[in-house]
Write an enzyme that holds these catalytic residues in place. Structure first.
Site, PDB file in Angstrom:
ATOM      1  N   ARG A  72     -13.016  -8.460 -10.927  1.00 57.26           N
ATOM      2  CA  ARG A  72     -12.591  -8.310  -9.509  1.00 57.26           C
ATOM      3  C   ARG A  72     -13.387  -9.074  -8.481  1.00 57.26           C
ATOM      4  O   ARG A  72     -14.491  -9.516  -8.897  1.00 57.26           O
ATOM      5  CB  ARG A  72     -12.785  -6.689  -8.930  1.00 57.26           C
ATOM      6  N   LYS A 128     -10.508   7.739  -6.881  1.00 55.91           N
ATOM      7  CA  LYS A 128      -9.137   7.237  -6.762  1.00 55.91           C
ATOM      8  C   LYS A 128      -8.079   8.142  -7.347  1.00 55.91           C
ATOM      9  O   LYS A 128      -6.766   7.935  -7.391  1.00 55.91           O
ATOM     10  CB  LYS A 128      -8.910   5.714  -6.927  1.00 55.91           C
ATOM     11  N   PRO A 169      -4.597   1.207  -3.630  1.00 57.15           N
ATOM     12  CA  PRO A 169      -5.027   2.360  -2.754  1.00 57.15           C
ATOM     13  C   PRO A 169      -6.312   2.434  -2.969  1.00 57.15           C
ATOM     14  O   PRO A 169      -6.900   2.756  -4.153  1.00 57.15           O
ATOM     15  CB  PRO A 169      -4.146   3.568  -3.040  1.00 57.15           C
ATOM     16  N   GLU A 170      -7.205   2.460  -1.946  1.00 58.67           N
ATOM     17  CA  GLU A 170      -8.809   2.877  -1.895  1.00 58.67           C
ATOM     18  C   GLU A 170      -8.861   4.266  -1.742  1.00 58.67           C
ATOM     19  O   GLU A 170      -8.041   5.170  -1.409  1.00 58.67           O
ATOM     20  CB  GLU A 170      -9.669   2.156  -0.888  1.00 58.67           C
TER      21      GLU A 170
END
Ligand SMILES: [Zn+2]
Length: 251
Positions: free
Chosen positions: A234, A53, A2-3
């Site tokens: 990432r 977040k 979830p961003e």
């Protein structure tokens, strides 16, 4: 994952519980051992906010509960009489609604979290000066793509919006901070805010570089590249044709 925009949407929905004394339960055994229910049950919820977040629940008496969803966590708001399925980590029952968290890997009382996080990219208004100042306080040999994901510098930008905001501003994720002017940093941050706010308001959009390795850049036609970046490795996505800056040694 979830961003930041998904976390802000959850914070919006959970506002219906603010101002009420909540009945708090922790049905999942891994949540029960944290002894949260005895400390929070019956307290008034003074506020819910998203910072990056993280969801922060401020309870009366100065207690701050932090929820970070990692890959799997999910908040929902139900009507009070609706059945709650499964074994949630946390159930917050108010007068008319129930907030439920399933799979909450990070759930803790944490007074210091707001201090450790950088300024929220989705704050209204966003504090771009403070973000630039924090980024400038870092080692300037670091790449911009790494810095944008560092939640201590600016909170809330995830991998998708990192890739898309850098593409929009024609800046390679591999450019060193030292090679960027403050105006360029600000432009990337402003673009990240604009894209994320549009998503928060459910404006549909499509990605230009994110997960488009090998496909043509929509602006210049050069094939999009990808390569892992930073300590967390990432995947970064960029167009070597129109995003100015160096390339990683190995890509
Ligand atoms: Zn291009």
């Amino acid at each position: 994952m979830p961003e930041g925009d998904a976390i802000h949407r959850a914070a919006r929905r959970l506002q219906v519980l603010v101002g009420q004394e909540l009945a708090v339960e922790t049905p999942h055994p891994r949540a029960a051992v944290k002894q949260l229910a005895p400390r929070l049950d019956g307290r008034r919820l003074d506020g819910v906010e998203a910072i990056g977040k993280n969801l922060l629940f401020r309870f009366e008496g100065g207690l701050v509960l932090r929820s970070h969803l990692r890959m799997s966590g999910r908040w929902r708001v139900l009507g009070r009489e609706q059945p709650v399925f499964g074994t949630p980590w946390l159930v917050l029952r108010g007068d008319a609604h129930t907030g439920v968290l399933w799979n909450g890997p990070v759930l803790e009382i944490d007074r210091g979290v707001a201090r450790r996080l950088g300024p929220d990219i989705l704050a209204e208004p966003p504090d771009y000066d403070a973000m630039v100042a924090r980024i400038r306080s870092e080692y300037q040999v670091r790449a911009i793509g790494e810095a944008l994901l560092d939640q201590r510098l600016v909170a809330g930008i995830g991998n998708v919006w990192k890739a898309e905001s850098l593409w929009a501003e024609r800046i390679s994720p591999w450019r060193r901070l030292a090679d960027l002017a403050d105006d360029e940093l600000r432009a990337v941050l402003t673009e990240a805010n604009r894209l994320m706010r549009a998503r928060l308001d459910a404006v549909p959009g499509r990605s230009h570089v994110y997960r488009r390795k090998g496909r043509a850049c929509p602006r210049c036609g050069t094939p999009i590249k990808s390569w892992p970046q930073g300590d967390a490795a990432r995947m970064a996505y960029w167009c070597p044709g129109c995003q100015r800056g160096e390339e990683p040694q190995t890509a």
